[in-house]
Design a protein around this motif. Structure first.
Motif, PDB file in Angstrom:
ATOM      1  N   ILE A  14     -19.099  22.773 -51.329  1.00 38.12           N
ATOM      2  CA  ILE A  14     -20.109  23.197 -52.304  1.00 38.12           C
ATOM      3  C   ILE A  14     -19.471  24.086 -53.365  1.00 38.12           C
ATOM      4  O   ILE A  14     -19.761  23.944 -54.551  1.00 38.12           O
ATOM      5  CB  ILE A  14     -21.281  23.907 -51.608  1.00 38.12           C
ATOM      6  N   ASN A  15     -18.607  24.989 -52.944  1.00 38.20           N
ATOM      7  CA  ASN A  15     -17.936  25.867 -53.914  1.00 38.20           C
ATOM      8  C   ASN A  15     -17.107  25.052 -54.906  1.00 38.20           C
ATOM      9  O   ASN A  15     -17.080  25.355 -56.096  1.00 38.20           O
ATOM     10  CB  ASN A  15     -17.079  26.906 -53.198  1.00 38.20           C
ATOM     11  N   GLY A  16     -16.458  24.011 -54.425  1.00 34.94           N
ATOM     12  CA  GLY A  16     -15.696  23.138 -55.313  1.00 34.94           C
ATOM     13  C   GLY A  16     -16.598  22.413 -56.299  1.00 34.94           C
ATOM     14  O   GLY A  16     -16.261  22.268 -57.483  1.00 34.94           O
ATOM     15  N   GLU A  17     -17.751  21.970 -55.826  1.00 28.34           N
ATOM     16  CA  GLU A  17     -18.709  21.315 -56.718  1.00 28.34           C
ATOM     17  C   GLU A  17     -19.186  22.277 -57.798  1.00 28.34           C
ATOM     18  O   GLU A  17     -19.309  21.897 -58.968  1.00 28.34           O
ATOM     19  CB  GLU A  17     -19.913  20.803 -55.920  1.00 28.34           C
ATOM     20  N   LEU A  18     -19.459  23.519 -57.408  1.00 28.38           N
ATOM     21  CA  LEU A  18     -19.920  24.508 -58.382  1.00 28.38           C
ATOM     22  C   LEU A  18     -18.873  24.738 -59.467  1.00 28.38           C
ATOM     23  O   LEU A  18     -19.212  24.886 -60.650  1.00 28.38           O
ATOM     24  CB  LEU A  18     -20.290  25.818 -57.686  1.00 28.38           C
ATOM     25  N   GLN A  39     -29.425  21.596 -63.648  1.00 28.50           N
ATOM     26  CA  GLN A  39     -30.366  21.505 -62.530  1.00 28.50           C
ATOM     27  C   GLN A  39     -29.637  21.201 -61.225  1.00 28.50           C
ATOM     28  O   GLN A  39     -29.920  21.806 -60.185  1.00 28.50           O
ATOM     29  CB  GLN A  39     -31.425  20.437 -62.814  1.00 28.50           C
ATOM     30  N   ILE A  40     -28.683  20.281 -61.284  1.00 32.18           N
ATOM     31  CA  ILE A  40     -27.898  19.941 -60.091  1.00 32.18           C
ATOM     32  C   ILE A  40     -27.090  21.154 -59.638  1.00 32.18           C
ATOM     33  O   ILE A  40     -27.013  21.461 -58.451  1.00 32.18           O
ATOM     34  CB  ILE A  40     -26.990  18.725 -60.356  1.00 32.18           C
ATOM     35  N   ARG A  41     -26.487  21.856 -60.611  1.00 32.90           N
ATOM     36  CA  ARG A  41     -25.723  23.061 -60.275  1.00 32.90           C
ATOM     37  C   ARG A  41     -26.610  24.097 -59.604  1.00 32.90           C
ATOM     38  O   ARG A  41     -26.223  24.716 -58.603  1.00 32.90           O
ATOM     39  CB  ARG A  41     -25.090  23.660 -61.525  1.00 32.90           C
ATOM     40  N   GLU A  45     -26.195  25.765 -55.961  1.00 37.20           N
ATOM     41  CA  GLU A  45     -26.155  27.205 -55.707  1.00 37.20           C
ATOM     42  C   GLU A  45     -27.146  27.596 -54.617  1.00 37.20           C
ATOM     43  O   GLU A  45     -26.835  28.432 -53.761  1.00 37.20           O
ATOM     44  CB  GLU A  45     -26.436  27.977 -56.994  1.00 37.20           C
ATOM     45  N   THR A  46     -28.311  26.972 -54.615  1.00 37.65           N
ATOM     46  CA  THR A  46     -29.305  27.240 -53.575  1.00 37.65           C
ATOM     47  C   THR A  46     -28.773  26.813 -52.208  1.00 37.65           C
ATOM     48  O   THR A  46     -28.877  27.556 -51.233  1.00 37.65           O
ATOM     49  CB  THR A  46     -30.629  26.516 -53.895  1.00 37.65           C
ATOM     50  N   SER A  47     -28.170  25.632 -52.164  1.00 41.06           N
ATOM     51  CA  SER A  47     -27.590  25.148 -50.906  1.00 41.06           C
ATOM     52  C   SER A  47     -26.457  26.051 -50.442  1.00 41.06           C
ATOM     53  O   SER A  47     -26.351  26.367 -49.247  1.00 41.06           O
ATOM     54  CB  SER A  47     -27.050  23.720 -51.082  1.00 41.06           C
ATOM     55  N   GLN A  48     -25.629  26.477 -51.381  1.00 39.13           N
ATOM     56  CA  GLN A  48     -24.513  27.353 -51.034  1.00 39.13           C
ATOM     57  C   GLN A  48     -25.040  28.646 -50.429  1.00 39.13           C
ATOM     58  O   GLN A  48     -24.515  29.131 -49.425  1.00 39.13           O
ATOM     59  CB  GLN A  48     -23.666  27.631 -52.279  1.00 39.13           C
ATOM     60  N   GLU A  49     -26.077  29.216 -51.022  1.00 37.18           N
ATOM     61  CA  GLU A  49     -26.641  30.467 -50.508  1.00 37.18           C
ATOM     62  C   GLU A  49     -27.225  30.274 -49.110  1.00 37.18           C
ATOM     63  O   GLU A  49     -27.044  31.122 -48.236  1.00 37.18           O
ATOM     64  CB  GLU A  49     -27.719  30.989 -51.475  1.00 37.18           C
ATOM     65  N   GLU A  50     -27.895  29.151 -48.883  1.00 38.07           N
ATOM     66  CA  GLU A  50     -28.465  28.873 -47.562  1.00 38.07           C
ATOM     67  C   GLU A  50     -27.379  28.741 -46.501  1.00 38.07           C
ATOM     68  O   GLU A  50     -27.480  29.320 -45.419  1.00 38.07           O
ATOM     69  CB  GLU A  50     -29.328  27.614 -47.611  1.00 38.07           C
ATOM     70  N   ILE A  51     -26.338  27.982 -46.811  1.00 37.86           N
ATOM     71  CA  ILE A  51     -25.225  27.811 -45.865  1.00 37.86           C
ATOM     72  C   ILE A  51     -24.510  29.143 -45.651  1.00 37.86           C
ATOM     73  O   ILE A  51     -24.131  29.490 -44.525  1.00 37.86           O
ATOM     74  CB  ILE A  51     -24.231  26.729 -46.355  1.00 37.86           C
ATOM     75  N   TYR A  52     -24.331  29.907 -46.716  1.00 43.35           N
ATOM     76  CA  TYR A  52     -23.699  31.225 -46.612  1.00 43.35           C
ATOM     77  C   TYR A  52     -24.490  32.127 -45.667  1.00 43.35           C
ATOM     78  O   TYR A  52     -23.916  32.807 -44.818  1.00 43.35           O
ATOM     79  CB  TYR A  52     -23.595  31.855 -48.003  1.00 43.35           C
ATOM     80  N   GLN A  53     -25.818  32.129 -45.793  1.00 45.48           N
ATOM     81  CA  GLN A  53     -26.648  32.970 -44.921  1.00 45.48           C
ATOM     82  C   GLN A  53     -26.533  32.537 -43.458  1.00 45.48           C
ATOM     83  O   GLN A  53     -26.489  33.385 -42.555  1.00 45.48           O
ATOM     84  CB  GLN A  53     -28.121  32.933 -45.377  1.00 45.48           C
ATOM     85  N   ILE A  54     -26.447  31.239 -43.223  1.00 51.35           N
ATOM     86  CA  ILE A  54     -26.250  30.735 -41.852  1.00 51.35           C
ATOM     87  C   ILE A  54     -24.897  31.206 -41.326  1.00 51.35           C
ATOM     88  O   ILE A  54     -24.793  31.695 -40.186  1.00 51.35           O
ATOM     89  CB  ILE A  54     -26.345  29.193 -41.818  1.00 51.35           C
ATOM     90  N   ALA A  55     -23.872  31.073 -42.152  1.00 56.43           N
ATOM     91  CA  ALA A  55     -22.523  31.494 -41.743  1.00 56.43           C
ATOM     92  C   ALA A  55     -22.487  32.984 -41.433  1.00 56.43           C
ATOM     93  O   ALA A  55     -21.866  33.406 -40.451  1.00 56.43           O
ATOM     94  CB  ALA A  55     -21.506  31.146 -42.835  1.00 56.43           C
ATOM     95  N   ARG A  56     -23.154  33.790 -42.252  1.00 61.45           N
ATOM     96  CA  ARG A  56     -23.207  35.245 -42.001  1.00 61.45           C
ATOM     97  C   ARG A  56     -23.944  35.542 -40.703  1.00 61.45           C
ATOM     98  O   ARG A  56     -23.490  36.363 -39.892  1.00 61.45           O
ATOM     99  CB  ARG A  56     -23.908  35.970 -43.154  1.00 61.45           C
TER     100      ARG A  56
END
Length: 82
Positions: A14-18, A39-41, A45-56
């Motif tokens: 996801i970070n690479g896509e951003l 809009q896709i970006r 970013e929303t997906s990245q934040e969700e995955i980040y919160q799961i990882a944390r």
């Protein structure tokens, strides 16, 4: 492949896509395409934040220590010189 590896790989992807969207958007002249890419970006970013919160929450990701006031001031000084 374990869950931690999958979460890390997903975040890296996801970070690479951003990064790629950040490169494409300013280079696009077509206003409709530019809006679609934004809009896709934003969805990315929303997906990245969700995955980040799961990882944390699962302690798969531990952020770096916060910068000290001295470190922040040093960077500010470097960026404002010249």
């Amino acid at each position: 492949m374990d869950e931690k590896t999958m979460v890390s790989d997903t975040l890296a992807g996801i970070n690479g896509e951003l990064v790629r969207y950040g490169e494409m958007i300013p280079q696009t002249e077509n206003a409709q395409l530019k809006q679609t890419l934004k809009q896709i970006r934003n969805q990315c970013e929303t997906s990245q934040e969700e995955i980040y919160q799961i990882a944390r929450a699962k302690q798969y990701y531990v952020p770096a220590a916060k910068a000290t006031k001295e470190e922040i001031e040093h960077v500010k000084m470097i960026l404002t010189q010249g």
